[in-house]
Design a protein around this motif. Structure first.
Motif, PDB file in Angstrom:
ATOM      1  N   PHE A 107       0.851  -1.191   0.000  1.00 10.40           N
ATOM      2  CA  PHE A 107       0.000   0.000   0.000  1.00 10.40           C
ATOM      3  C   PHE A 107       0.889   1.244   0.000  1.00 10.40           C
ATOM      4  O   PHE A 107       1.945   1.254   0.628  1.00 10.40           O
ATOM      5  CB  PHE A 107      -0.872   0.047   1.259  1.00 10.40           C
ATOM      6  N   ARG A 108       0.454   2.289  -0.674  1.00  8.31           N
ATOM      7  CA  ARG A 108       1.160   3.561  -0.604  1.00  8.31           C
ATOM      8  C   ARG A 108       0.243   4.611  -0.001  1.00  8.31           C
ATOM      9  O   ARG A 108      -0.929   4.705  -0.365  1.00  8.31           O
ATOM     10  CB  ARG A 108       1.623   4.009  -1.979  1.00  8.31           C
ATOM     11  N   LEU A 109       0.794   5.395   0.923  1.00  5.83           N
ATOM     12  CA  LEU A 109       0.002   6.424   1.592  1.00  5.83           C
ATOM     13  C   LEU A 109       0.342   7.788   1.021  1.00  5.83           C
ATOM     14  O   LEU A 109       1.477   8.044   0.617  1.00  5.83           O
ATOM     15  CB  LEU A 109       0.292   6.411   3.091  1.00  5.83           C
ATOM     16  N   SER A 110      -0.639   8.653   0.966  1.00  3.55           N
ATOM     17  CA  SER A 110      -0.389  10.024   0.531  1.00  3.55           C
ATOM     18  C   SER A 110      -1.454  10.916   1.163  1.00  3.55           C
ATOM     19  O   SER A 110      -2.407  10.421   1.758  1.00  3.55           O
ATOM     20  CB  SER A 110      -0.459  10.120  -0.993  1.00  3.55           C
ATOM     21  N   ILE A 111      -1.267  12.247   1.050  1.00  2.24           N
ATOM     22  CA  ILE A 111      -2.279  13.158   1.596  1.00  2.24           C
ATOM     23  C   ILE A 111      -2.633  14.219   0.571  1.00  2.24           C
ATOM     24  O   ILE A 111      -1.849  14.547  -0.316  1.00  2.24           O
ATOM     25  CB  ILE A 111      -1.826  13.882   2.898  1.00  2.24           C
ATOM     26  N   THR A 112      -3.835  14.742   0.729  1.00  2.00           N
ATOM     27  CA  THR A 112      -4.185  15.973   0.035  1.00  2.00           C
ATOM     28  C   THR A 112      -4.641  16.961   1.093  1.00  2.00           C
ATOM     29  O   THR A 112      -5.348  16.591   2.035  1.00  2.00           O
ATOM     30  CB  THR A 112      -5.310  15.764  -0.995  1.00  2.00           C
ATOM     31  N   SER A 113      -4.198  18.205   0.953  1.00  2.00           N
ATOM     32  CA  SER A 113      -4.563  19.235   1.917  1.00  2.00           C
ATOM     33  C   SER A 113      -4.375  20.585   1.255  1.00  2.00           C
ATOM     34  O   SER A 113      -3.738  20.701   0.207  1.00  2.00           O
ATOM     35  CB  SER A 113      -3.669  19.128   3.158  1.00  2.00           C
ATOM     36  N   GLN A 114      -4.937  21.616   1.890  1.00  2.00           N
ATOM     37  CA  GLN A 114      -4.831  22.974   1.358  1.00  2.00           C
ATOM     38  C   GLN A 114      -3.381  23.427   1.276  1.00  2.00           C
ATOM     39  O   GLN A 114      -2.883  23.807   0.232  1.00  2.00           O
ATOM     40  CB  GLN A 114      -5.615  23.910   2.280  1.00  2.00           C
ATOM     41  N   ASP A 115      -2.674  23.342   2.421  1.00  2.00           N
ATOM     42  CA  ASP A 115      -1.264  23.719   2.469  1.00  2.00           C
ATOM     43  C   ASP A 115      -0.418  22.522   2.062  1.00  2.00           C
ATOM     44  O   ASP A 115      -0.843  21.394   2.213  1.00  2.00           O
ATOM     45  CB  ASP A 115      -0.897  24.129   3.907  1.00  2.00           C
TER      46      ASP A 115
ATOM     47  N   VAL B 198       1.537   7.440  11.408  1.00  2.00           N
ATOM     48  CA  VAL B 198       1.816   8.359  10.309  1.00  2.00           C
ATOM     49  C   VAL B 198       2.033   9.749  10.902  1.00  2.00           C
ATOM     50  O   VAL B 198       1.314  10.154  11.825  1.00  2.00           O
ATOM     51  CB  VAL B 198       0.631   8.372   9.317  1.00  2.00           C
ATOM     52  N   TYR B 199       3.049  10.443  10.410  1.00  2.50           N
ATOM     53  CA  TYR B 199       3.303  11.813  10.857  1.00  2.50           C
ATOM     54  C   TYR B 199       2.984  12.772   9.727  1.00  2.50           C
ATOM     55  O   TYR B 199       3.351  12.536   8.579  1.00  2.50           O
ATOM     56  CB  TYR B 199       4.771  11.989  11.245  1.00  2.50           C
ATOM     57  N   ILE B 200       2.315  13.847  10.050  1.00  6.10           N
ATOM     58  CA  ILE B 200       2.097  14.913   9.074  1.00  6.10           C
ATOM     59  C   ILE B 200       2.704  16.180   9.664  1.00  6.10           C
ATOM     60  O   ILE B 200       2.452  16.520  10.826  1.00  6.10           O
ATOM     61  CB  ILE B 200       0.596  15.095   8.758  1.00  6.10           C
ATOM     62  N   THR B 201       3.522  16.847   8.868  1.00  7.58           N
ATOM     63  CA  THR B 201       4.267  17.998   9.375  1.00  7.58           C
ATOM     64  C   THR B 201       3.955  19.236   8.540  1.00  7.58           C
ATOM     65  O   THR B 201       3.875  19.156   7.310  1.00  7.58           O
ATOM     66  CB  THR B 201       5.780  17.710   9.312  1.00  7.58           C
ATOM     67  N   ALA B 202       3.787  20.365   9.234  1.00  3.10           N
ATOM     68  CA  ALA B 202       3.561  21.642   8.553  1.00  3.10           C
ATOM     69  C   ALA B 202       4.735  22.562   8.868  1.00  3.10           C
ATOM     70  O   ALA B 202       5.107  22.713  10.037  1.00  3.10           O
ATOM     71  CB  ALA B 202       2.258  22.270   9.025  1.00  3.10           C
ATOM     72  N   ARG B 203       5.358  23.144   7.832  1.00  2.23           N
ATOM     73  CA  ARG B 203       6.416  24.128   8.061  1.00  2.23           C
ATOM     74  C   ARG B 203       5.852  25.291   8.857  1.00  2.23           C
ATOM     75  O   ARG B 203       4.670  25.627   8.744  1.00  2.23           O
ATOM     76  CB  ARG B 203       6.967  24.641   6.725  1.00  2.23           C
ATOM     77  N   SER B 204       6.734  25.960   9.636  1.00  6.85           N
ATOM     78  CA  SER B 204       6.224  26.970  10.567  1.00  6.85           C
ATOM     79  C   SER B 204       5.580  28.154   9.844  1.00  6.85           C
ATOM     80  O   SER B 204       4.734  28.839  10.408  1.00  6.85           O
ATOM     81  CB  SER B 204       7.351  27.463  11.465  1.00  6.85           C
TER      82      SER B 204
ATOM     83  N   ILE C 285      -6.324  11.628   3.995  1.00  5.93           N
ATOM     84  CA  ILE C 285      -5.255  10.639   3.863  1.00  5.93           C
ATOM     85  C   ILE C 285      -5.709   9.567   2.867  1.00  5.93           C
ATOM     86  O   ILE C 285      -6.822   9.047   2.972  1.00  5.93           O
ATOM     87  CB  ILE C 285      -4.915  10.002   5.225  1.00  5.93           C
ATOM     88  N   TRP C 286      -4.847   9.286   1.896  1.00  5.23           N
ATOM     89  CA  TRP C 286      -5.172   8.313   0.849  1.00  5.23           C
ATOM     90  C   TRP C 286      -4.341   7.063   1.016  1.00  5.23           C
ATOM     91  O   TRP C 286      -3.206   7.109   1.457  1.00  5.23           O
ATOM     92  CB  TRP C 286      -4.863   8.904  -0.540  1.00  5.23           C
ATOM     93  N   VAL C 287      -4.926   5.957   0.618  1.00  2.00           N
ATOM     94  CA  VAL C 287      -4.153   4.732   0.533  1.00  2.00           C
ATOM     95  C   VAL C 287      -4.391   4.150  -0.857  1.00  2.00           C
ATOM     96  O   VAL C 287      -5.510   4.186  -1.377  1.00  2.00           O
ATOM     97  CB  VAL C 287      -4.528   3.737   1.655  1.00  2.00           C
TER      98      VAL C 287
ATOM     99  N   GLY D 168      -4.084  -0.552  -8.148  1.00  2.00           N
ATOM    100  CA  GLY D 168      -4.383   0.864  -8.219  1.00  2.00           C
ATOM    101  C   GLY D 168      -5.648   1.296  -7.494  1.00  2.00           C
ATOM    102  O   GLY D 168      -6.044   2.456  -7.576  1.00  2.00           O
ATOM    103  N   ASP D 169      -6.312   0.376  -6.758  1.00  2.00           N
ATOM    104  CA  ASP D 169      -7.487   0.771  -5.972  1.00  2.00           C
ATOM    105  C   ASP D 169      -7.094   1.832  -4.953  1.00  2.00           C
ATOM    106  O   ASP D 169      -6.013   1.760  -4.366  1.00  2.00           O
ATOM    107  CB  ASP D 169      -8.029  -0.448  -5.203  1.00  2.00           C
ATOM    108  N   ARG D 170      -7.980   2.797  -4.745  1.00  2.00           N
ATOM    109  CA  ARG D 170      -7.689   3.834  -3.766  1.00  2.00           C
ATOM    110  C   ARG D 170      -8.819   3.949  -2.756  1.00  2.00           C
ATOM    111  O   ARG D 170      -9.974   3.667  -3.069  1.00  2.00           O
ATOM    112  CB  ARG D 170      -7.528   5.185  -4.472  1.00  2.00           C
ATOM    113  N   ALA D 171      -8.460   4.324  -1.544  1.00  2.00           N
ATOM    114  CA  ALA D 171      -9.464   4.628  -0.524  1.00  2.00           C
ATOM    115  C   ALA D 171      -8.931   5.813   0.260  1.00  2.00           C
ATOM    116  O   ALA D 171      -7.733   6.096   0.234  1.00  2.00           O
ATOM    117  CB  ALA D 171      -9.670   3.429   0.401  1.00  2.00           C
ATOM    118  N   HIS D 172      -9.827   6.540   0.928  1.00  2.00           N
ATOM    119  CA  HIS D 172      -9.349   7.689   1.688  1.00  2.00           C
ATOM    120  C   HIS D 172     -10.124   7.847   2.979  1.00  2.00           C
ATOM    121  O   HIS D 172     -11.190   7.253   3.161  1.00  2.00           O
ATOM    122  CB  HIS D 172      -9.465   8.973   0.857  1.00  2.00           C
ATOM    123  N   ALA D 173      -9.551   8.641   3.887  1.00  2.00           N
ATOM    124  CA  ALA D 173     -10.241   8.974   5.136  1.00  2.00           C
ATOM    125  C   ALA D 173      -9.926  10.427   5.446  1.00  2.00           C
ATOM    126  O   ALA D 173      -8.809  10.891   5.207  1.00  2.00           O
ATOM    127  CB  ALA D 173      -9.755   8.068   6.263  1.00  2.00           C
TER     128      ALA D 173
END
Lengths: 475, 286
Positions: free
Chosen positions: A399-407, A433-439, A453-455, A461-466
């Motif tokens: 599985f591969r993890l990824s994120i989508t977000s505004q920043d 899982v760690y998510i980091t935002a620059r200051s 968060i996507w997997v 190639g199936d995808r799911a998200h939360a």
């Protein structure tokens, strides 16, 4: 408050012994239907655990299996995980509404035909009749003192009952483990204690409830008879006596008496020991055997069938006034039953849809709450999440993890520099899982911002998200 | 339905109040027996199991059942079952442990249990510490070093724990006895400046030479600290005692002497390693 009557000589008894019931053999269309239902339901119960179903190498090959230790429920091609228990809850709701529907349309049809208590009692009475004879023989045997013959018959009967009871208790445990393996283990005394204990308890309850308690279970132990009165109405088809046609009962004299010749056939066949001519009663399970018995008598005395019949209260009034009963479909197809059917079907369709849109991969995300964020030495803000990944395939998947977000937030996995993780076959896997935002990002100073968060299943190639939130340092 | 032929009219109790009579619907007799059976059952139960309360304790019951003894037995069984893992963990190099999947699971779960029992009182259940002297173990800043070996050293021997010969001390002087109030103020502004906080630039410029003379020997010329001396990095965003002027002046004036117990002896070698690796994998380990 004054007592206006003298105290009676004998004080009333507060407890009553059970009146023994000796149901007579009967034949007819309802009896035939009940034999069929008994055969089919018992066959389903005893044989289902032995059906095999190939699911591949890592999964059990039993068609219906409740795997409590592995927390899986297998039903032919369906596999249910604990978090999908809503499907089972949906089935239970459907069963409940189904009972509403059948009770509104046909009264206690569940009690009379398919309730396990009824089916097993029927089976036990059948065995009793084979061994001890029909009603009269059984009454004679009951009245006689215990001699050699009575002991022989009684012990034969109890042994036969006990064998059925053991088979019944035994069949239950096969739903919870691989049936052939468990059978061998049971016979070689290597099965777990809980298996023997379950068999013991269910054997005892089957033996006692089917052999000795019988109608007492329905009358005193079961809550359903008390509830069903609220679900029946005057349009409900239920087993009734055509009083206006039968009364006055008695020996047959044209024009002086009704059709009931008071032969007691309906009472003699009743497994609940009641007289249906007293009207609708709490005890009546609507097994319809009295209809068969009475129709037989009506044929013999040359009267039309249906003195005891499936009848509604409204028809009874209509017939007494000289009218004709309404057709059965009009009783069954009415607003109330149609509403029940619609709700029942809507839930059913919903469950089927839910079943088919279930993803083969899945994730749930739980943000770490203690603390909600960590400030790193370069001033950036880091949040931690427990991500539970589920692989429902029969093989190990990457599985591969990824994120989508505004920043532009950064995602990282605990314990590995990559964003990929191997999830074993048919199991769930916890990954921090760690998510980091620059200051300098807005997310770092906002109290909350949305993150998805996507997997992705790297095999197909199936995808799911939360969806979850990122907590910044807002102070 | 009123029915003239209805013969199943229930008996009456014979009670009648103002013409209102009471039906007698007797309970089944087996129901009564069931009630008696429950009483007998209860009595037998109280003989077999702990039940009747006394002044100091309850009757123990002839089966000798005790939930406390059960727990002790279970703990015993678990530690026996884990004996092999414990031995393997002690033999394995700290750096190699996480490569062994069994040991990795064991130290993460076992270390978490040790942490919650012995460390959470100061560092918090989530290991986030408390501003005011209890370091946050989740971040990437380490007062005494964040490698596995350094974390192990800190846990095993503590900080400023005098009964342990290998414990480490940080020796910051109380500069209140050396520097004037104005000088302390200036050096505080300088520290705020290198730490990237709001500061008074003029004052900070005055503080720079004071810092170089008094502080740089431990904290370094650039103020990045030295983990071998327990001297914190002053340029990062993490402030153990807070970043307000008051807290910083107090630190400069009186110095800070944080204490952590040495856990050697109180924890087994296996537990020390478990909690070391647990802390190391919390997100900040180097």
């Amino acid at each position: 408050m004054t007592t206006s009557q003298p105290i009676p000589q004998e004080p009333p008894q507060l407890y009553a012994a059970r009146e023994p019931i000796f149901p007579k053999r009967v034949s007819g269309k309802f009896r035939a239907l009940k034999w069929w239902i008994m055969g089919v339901t018992l066959a389903i119960y005893y044989l289902t655990p032995w059906i095999r179903w190939d699911r591949g190498p890592n999964l059990p090959d039993q068609a219906v299996l409740v795997d409590l230790a592995g927390r899986r429920f297998y039903f032919f091609w369906i596999e249910i995980w604990p978090h999908e228990f809503y499907l089972v809850a949906g089935l239970l709701i459907m069963a409940g509404i189904g009972l509403f529907l059948f009770t509104a349309a046909l009264g206690r049809v569940w009690c009379g035909y398919t309730c396990p208590q009824t089916v097993w009692t029927d089976l036990f009475i059948l065995v009793e009749r084979w061994i001890e004879g029909d009603r009269n023989a059984r009454i004679r045997l009951w009245r006689s003192s215990y001699d050699l013959k009575k002991w022989r018959l009684r012990l034969t009967k109890w042994t036969a009952w006990l064998l059925i009871a053991i088979a019944t208790g035994g069949a239950w445990v096969f739903y919870f483990a691989d049936a052939p393996t468990l059978l061998v283990n049971l016979l070689t005394l290597e099965a777990p204690f809980v298996a023997y204990a379950s068999i013991g308890v269910l054997t005892a309850t089957t033996f006692v409830f089917g052999g000795f308690m019988r109608e007492q279970v329905c009358i005193y132990m079961c809550p359903w008879p008390r509830i069903q009165a609220a679900m029946m109405d005057e349009e409900t088809l239920t087993v009734s006596y055509r009083e206006h046609r039968g009364e006055p009962r008695g020996k047959k004299h044209e024009n002086r008496t009704g059709d009931c010749i008071d032969c007691m056939a309906c009472v003699n066949v009743c497994p609940m020991g009641i007289d249906i001519r007293d009207g609708q009663q709490l005890e009546c399970i609507t097994c319809a055997l009295c209809i068969d018995a009475c129709d037989d008598i009506m044929d013999k005395i040359g009267k039309p069938r249906g003195l005891i019949d499936y009848l509604t209260l409204s028809d009874q009034v209509r017939e007494e006034a000289g009218g004709a009963p309404r057709p059965i479909w009009q009783h069954i197809l009415r607003l109330r039953t149609m509403i029940y059917t619609a709700i029942w079907a809507a839930i059913g369709v919903g469950l089927v849809v839910a079943l088919f849109i279930r993803p083969e991969i899945d994730l749930t995300v739980a943000p770490e709450r203690n603390p909600i964020f960590v400030t790193l030495s370069d001033g950036s803000i880091r949040n931690a999440y427990e991500v539970r990944l589920r692989n429902k395939h029969g093989d190990e998947r990457e599985f591969r993890l990824s994120i989508t977000s505004q920043d532009p937030l950064r995602i990282g996995l605990q314990g590995t520099p990559t964003l990929r993780v191997m999830v074993p076959a048919d199991s769930s896997f916890n990954q921090r899982v760690y998510i980091t935002a620059r200051s300098d990002l807005e997310a770092a100073s906002q109290s909350q911002s949305d993150v998805r968060i996507w997997v992705e299943d790297m095999t197909n190639g199936d995808r799911a998200h939360a969806d979850t939130v990122f907590h910044g340092d807002s102070q | 339905m009123a029915d003239k032929n209805n013969t199943s009219e229930p008996d009456k109790t014979g009670h009648s109040w103002d013409g209102i009579e009471e039906y007698n619907n007797p309970l089944p007799r087996w129901w009564l027996w069931t009630f008696y059976v429950t009483i007998v059952w209860a009595l037998i139960y109280t003989i077999l199991y702990p039940a009747w309360p006394g002044i100091n304790s309850a009757t123990p019951g002839i089966l000798g059942y005790s939930t406390r003894a059960n727990v002790a037995e279970e703990i015993e069984a678990v530690s026996e079952a884990n004996a092999g893992l414990d031995a393997r963990l002690v033999e394995t190099e700290l750096g190699e442990v996480m490569a062994d999947a069994d040991l990795a699971r064991y130290v993460t779960a076992g270390g978490a249990a040790v942490f919650r029992t012995y460390c959470a009182q100061c560092h918090g259940a989530g290991a986030a510490g408390v501003v005011g002297g209890y370091p946050n173990l989740l971040d990437d800043d380490w007062l005494w070093g964040g490698t596995k070996e350094e974390v192990y050293q800190t846990i095993a021997h503590g900080i400023r724990w005098e009964t342990d010969d290998d414990t480490r001390y940080s020796e910051m002087p109380a500069f209140g006895e050396v520097l004037s109030s104005a000088e302390v103020k200036s050096v505080v502004e300088f520290v705020l400046q290198i730490g990237g906080e709001d500061h008074d630039a003029d004052r900070a410029a005055l503080g720079a030479p004071i810092f170089a003379d008094n502080c740089a020997s431990c904290h370094g010329d650039a103020g990045i600290g030295d983990p071998s001396l327990g001297a914190p990095n002053l340029t990062d965003a993490i402030w153990l005692y807070g970043s307000d002027r008051e807290a910083l002046s107090a630190t400069v004036r009186y110095a800070r002497f944080g204490i952590m117990p040495a856990w050697t002896g109180r924890l087994t070698e296996s537990q020390l390693r478990q909690v070391t690796l647990y802390v190391h994998q919390l997100g900040g380990g180097e």
